[in-house]
Design an enzyme around this catalytic site. Sequence first.
Site, PDB file in Angstrom:
ATOM      1  N   ARG A   1       0.844  -1.188   0.000  1.00 16.37           N
ATOM      2  CA  ARG A   1       0.000   0.000   0.000  1.00 16.37           C
ATOM      3  C   ARG A   1       0.885   1.246   0.000  1.00 16.37           C
ATOM      4  NH1 ARG A   1      -5.081  -2.063   2.530  1.00 16.37           N
ATOM      5  NH2 ARG A   1      -5.243  -4.048   1.412  1.00 16.37           N
TER       6      ARG A   1
ATOM      7  N   GLU B   1       0.348   4.172   0.663  1.00 12.70           N
ATOM      8  CA  GLU B   1      -0.292   5.266   1.407  1.00 12.70           C
ATOM      9  C   GLU B   1       0.751   6.038   2.194  1.00 12.70           C
ATOM     10  OE1 GLU B   1      -3.595   3.854   3.813  1.00 12.70           O
ATOM     11  OE2 GLU B   1      -4.104   2.492   2.181  1.00 12.70           O
TER      12      GLU B   1
ATOM     13  N   ARG C   1      -0.577   2.218  12.986  1.00 10.30           N
ATOM     14  CA  ARG C   1      -1.143   0.967  12.494  1.00 10.30           C
ATOM     15  C   ARG C   1      -1.057   0.769  10.982  1.00 10.30           C
ATOM     16  NH1 ARG C   1      -7.214   0.795  12.077  1.00 10.30           N
ATOM     17  NH2 ARG C   1      -7.750   2.733  11.064  1.00 10.30           N
ATOM     18  N   HIS C   2      -0.317   1.624  10.303  1.00 10.00           N
ATOM     19  CA  HIS C   2      -0.158   1.466   8.854  1.00 10.00           C
ATOM     20  C   HIS C   2       1.273   1.118   8.478  1.00 10.00           C
ATOM     21  CE1 HIS C   2      -4.013   3.712   8.750  1.00 10.00           C
ATOM     22  NE2 HIS C   2      -4.212   2.969   7.677  1.00 10.00           N
TER      23      HIS C   2
ATOM     24  N   GLU D   1      -9.827  -2.204  13.609  1.00  7.49           N
ATOM     25  CA  GLU D   1     -10.210  -3.130  12.561  1.00  7.49           C
ATOM     26  C   GLU D   1      -9.024  -4.016  12.188  1.00  7.49           C
ATOM     27  OE1 GLU D   1      -9.678  -1.966   8.616  1.00  7.49           O
ATOM     28  OE2 GLU D   1      -9.626  -4.144   8.587  1.00  7.49           O
TER      29      GLU D   1
ATOM     30  N   SER E   1     -11.449  -6.852   7.012  1.00  9.22           N
ATOM     31  CA  SER E   1     -12.558  -6.282   6.282  1.00  9.22           C
ATOM     32  C   SER E   1     -12.980  -7.334   5.265  1.00  9.22           C
ATOM     33  CB  SER E   1     -12.058  -5.015   5.584  1.00  9.22           C
ATOM     34  OG  SER E   1     -13.117  -4.126   5.401  1.00  9.22           O
TER      35      SER E   1
ATOM     36  N   ARG F   1      -1.300  -6.596  12.501  1.00  5.14           N
ATOM     37  CA  ARG F   1      -2.319  -5.977  13.360  1.00  5.14           C
ATOM     38  C   ARG F   1      -2.857  -6.969  14.376  1.00  5.14           C
ATOM     39  NH1 ARG F   1      -6.310  -1.831  10.062  1.00  5.14           N
ATOM     40  NH2 ARG F   1      -4.627  -0.462   9.345  1.00  5.14           N
TER      41      ARG F   1
END
Lengths: 569, 569
Positions: free
Chosen positions: B342, B344, B350-351, B492, B495, B543
């Site tokens: 990712r 991002e 948490r990323h 979370e 998903s 996670r």
Amino acid sequence: MSETGQQNAAAAAAAAAGEEKSKKALNRELKKQQKEEKKKAFKQPGDGQQKPQQPKEEIVTSGENFGKLTLNQSQERPGRTFTRVADLNPSLEGQEVLLFARVHVSRAQGNKLVFISLRDALSTVQAVLLMSDFITKSMLKFAAGITKESIVEVKGKVVKTTAPIESCTQKDVEIAVLSLFIVSEALHLPLQIEDLARPTEVFERQRQDVAAIEQKLQDLSLSEEVKKGLEEDKSKANKFAEVLQDTRLNNRVLDLRVPANQAIFKLQSAVGMLFREYLLNKNFIEIHSPKMISSASESGASVFKLGYFDTHAYLAQSPQFYKQMAICADMERVFEIGPVFRAENSLTHRHLTEFVGLDIEMAFREHYHEVLDELDNLMTSIFEGLEKRFAKEIESVKAQYGFEPFKYTRPSPRFTFDQAAAMLKAIGEEVVDNDISTAQEKKLGKIIKESHGVDFYIIDKFYATARPFYTMRDPANPLLANAYDLFMRGEEICSGAQRIHDAKMLEENAISHGINVASIQDYIDAFKYGASPHAGGGVGLERVVMLYLGIGNIRKTSMFPRDPKRLTP
Amino acid sequence: MSETGQQNAAAAAAAAAGEEKSKKALNRELKKQQKEEKKKAFKQPGDGQQKPQQPKEEIVTSGENFGKLTLNQSQERPGRTFTRVADLNPSLEGQEVLLFARVHVSRAQGNKLVFISLRDALSTVQAVLLMSDFITKSMLKFAAGITKESIVEVKGKVVKTTAPIESCTQKDVEIAVLSLFIVSEALHLPLQIEDLARPTEVFERQRQDVAAIEQKLQDLSLSEEVKKGLEEDKSKANKFAEVLQDTRLNNRVLDLRVPANQAIFKLQSAVGMLFREYLLNKNFIEIHSPKMISSASESGASVFKLGYFDTHAYLAQSPQFYKQMAICADMERVFEIGPVFRAENSLTHRHLTEFVGLDIEMAFREHYHEVLDELDNLMTSIFEGLEKRFAKEIESVKAQYGFEPFKYTRPSPRFTFDQAAAMLKAIGEEVVDNDISTAQEKKLGKIIKESHGVDFYIIDKFYATARPFYTMRDPANPLLANAYDLFMRGEEICSGAQRIHDAKMLEENAISHGINVASIQDYIDAFKYGASPHAGGGVGLERVVMLYLGIGNIRKTSMFPRDPKRLTP
């Protein structure tokens, strides 16, 4: 697909319908009539928990016990029990079962009988619809018209067959259909599953037949008439067109439905499972190393480069440095299963640009053979596990591809590189630069198969020149390295070695190999604060499956293969 | 590191050496003297299978039973048996063992006694060298001078301790050293393992102490003298400098040696094992999907781009499309464990830009809750497995990080999105755009912990606007989707949803989401030839481990984490 074996059900149908009498003995007819009566006793299905849909724009017949179901959006959960086709067996005789399967083939025989071959992964079963009070003409028409590969929900009674159904894997039972609903309708297929599933043996025979006819055609003395006859024979012999590898891969989702492919990927999953089972039992831990790395891993060549925010990164060509760093971090015994990326522009039967690496690294106490022994035992445990626990899948692959069973001993034969080179020299092969070529590896595989009767063996003590800078040298002969390869059917599936665990020696070696030390500083630093002697290896998952099954192309054992010309699907 | 508990051995040593008398009762002294006699009875070690090396340029003392071993290039394989520190126990009393471990701490007491704390993964044991016929002055000097983190081979006798050794995990036994050789010498460390291993609780107490003193210093009426005293107290209270996360990661190989980290990665390995164990038992197969893909996966944003021969490729943001295609290819139930990328640009706790995805996808028959039930059971099976089979590792993490035990029920509580939103509204939180923010998720976690006593729960029926184009809508309310999230401690971790299995609906939805259909044609085509209803989900491995252990930063549960600012080591 052969339709023999459907004859008993067909005969039963004919008898019941009062058509042309079967030629079989009376008692057999009697049995069938009894069966028919049983069938008539079936109740009309009426659970009606999912109402058939009757779209206006389509001419789809539907009724109480057939039709097309509304798109499943999880409207209801009645909790019905479904039976897998593989689990059908004569002990279920007379029981009502609910199947969820693909229409492999649907075929009407006359206007009162329809046969559907239902497929569910590796297994197929014959479903029979015979006109009756509740199997209406419309239903028969509907059943005969279902497109191949559509998914259906079938309720029916299990009926023992009087003669084995040769066209299905479930030979002893068939299904007397009570209801039939389409869950998902397939469009007309670009490729037929039968063509994708046809045994390679069929094509071999076909090639031989064609070649034999062509041989005959060489005869100049043939009359025009004979020639013409032979040409006709030739075109008849040439009846099946082989689906090319690229076409298969372009339609991979259909190709994967073929039983042999279902089995191949079950076996691929099994190899991973057996690999981990063995190692976890030996106190290895599974690690996950980064695939995006800051410098070009262990070798500058053949690396994919990507943008990484304001800078760039590379894709790891192996978890080599990281698994060694895990050893330096006291993980002691580690393995990793993950993608490995190689930007090699080579289109061969055994190279992919992305494959799954099964990597191990292990600290040892005295000698790197502690690790090599584990690798040997690991691989033969996998072979044994496949043989014992996945015989059905192996048979499925064999049915399409046909191969010699994989032979191994425990422990496996082990040769030094010099011994291997000598074996090759003995058959007139010259080994240049202390390196055995791929073609020579194949020949060596044959020699060892003949002499030792095995398809799996180890070659140890490769020359240092053929190995990476981090490889530990042999203490007695500095030309040699403590390095080994594992082979299956004459092809390398694992390369490994004792690694240098001394930071100074490692740095010196990197420099002498022309490597920019700064770019691998973190790796070298890892050895500065105490490091155990260690060794390891990397196994290519797709190669193991390919060579175990004797399949000639690695694209067949990668679910969605990547090579320099293929990036889709 | 505390040195209490070394007292008994030290006292024994003192007694034997005729130094200052122990204050303990006579019978205790007697016991120690008997032990000393036992010690004297030890034979001089002389297996000499690996000769000590005496480099000319270094002033390293060496003798028959100590020194530095030649670099291990696998010279010999005598096949000696080594004992793991973790396996030492009082039943081995009197036995000679061979250890292979790190020097955690080495400390001379007087000039006749040296204590070495030997560390091997999670375990430590005290080794004692007391001057004797064969423990010479040189050997003691050598032992005291070994750098921390050096790897040594120690031969010694197992001795039961009379009082527990508090500074080691092996409290009931210690090792009376017979020989001591360095296998790999560490340079002086940039960071001390003790500092890396110090419990967070210590820092919390320190912060409280400092804050209390600062509070007192606020008092303007204090005399200069009192102030000075308080300032001194403050600097004393502030004795430990906390090692920052970035420093830890820059020295990750050392950081990982800390027992809590050894345990974290053992637990990470365990989660993967438990995940697979559960799924393989439920007839899932493991697949491996390509990470290099031709178009930007399910979402155009946040994707890494790389050169691919004459063209370019992207790194898969998830195996989403491929695992669905596997379902279309009749794999029925699949899982994958692999890297997910990712791009991002977010630096949060948490990323990560690369993490390990635990993905599943499963065909169902009636309702997507068949899949959600499996996901629930899968996760709680993992929690149960950790609790039952990895208690020791959980304790190790707790010792450094301290956390509330993870609570769950089987099955887990399940709420609809609307119910969750109502719970938040009840505490005055406004839910905007039918989407719960990360901060609100945390609050919800607290509400549910209070009301239901659990750290794990499921929220179902998210609004369709918050989900990707391939998500199946609720049949009763088209604003809702058959979509769910799984939460641990208010964050979370998974998903998932029922997916659209109808090619036409899928294509329409893609178009309405502004997606270039041509770029995902292979994916859409996969649904044209019959597709089962199916659902699935993706779990982030790091996670799960982070939240199970209540650790506040995902970089602690990724072995070599990647974020927008970190690409090394």
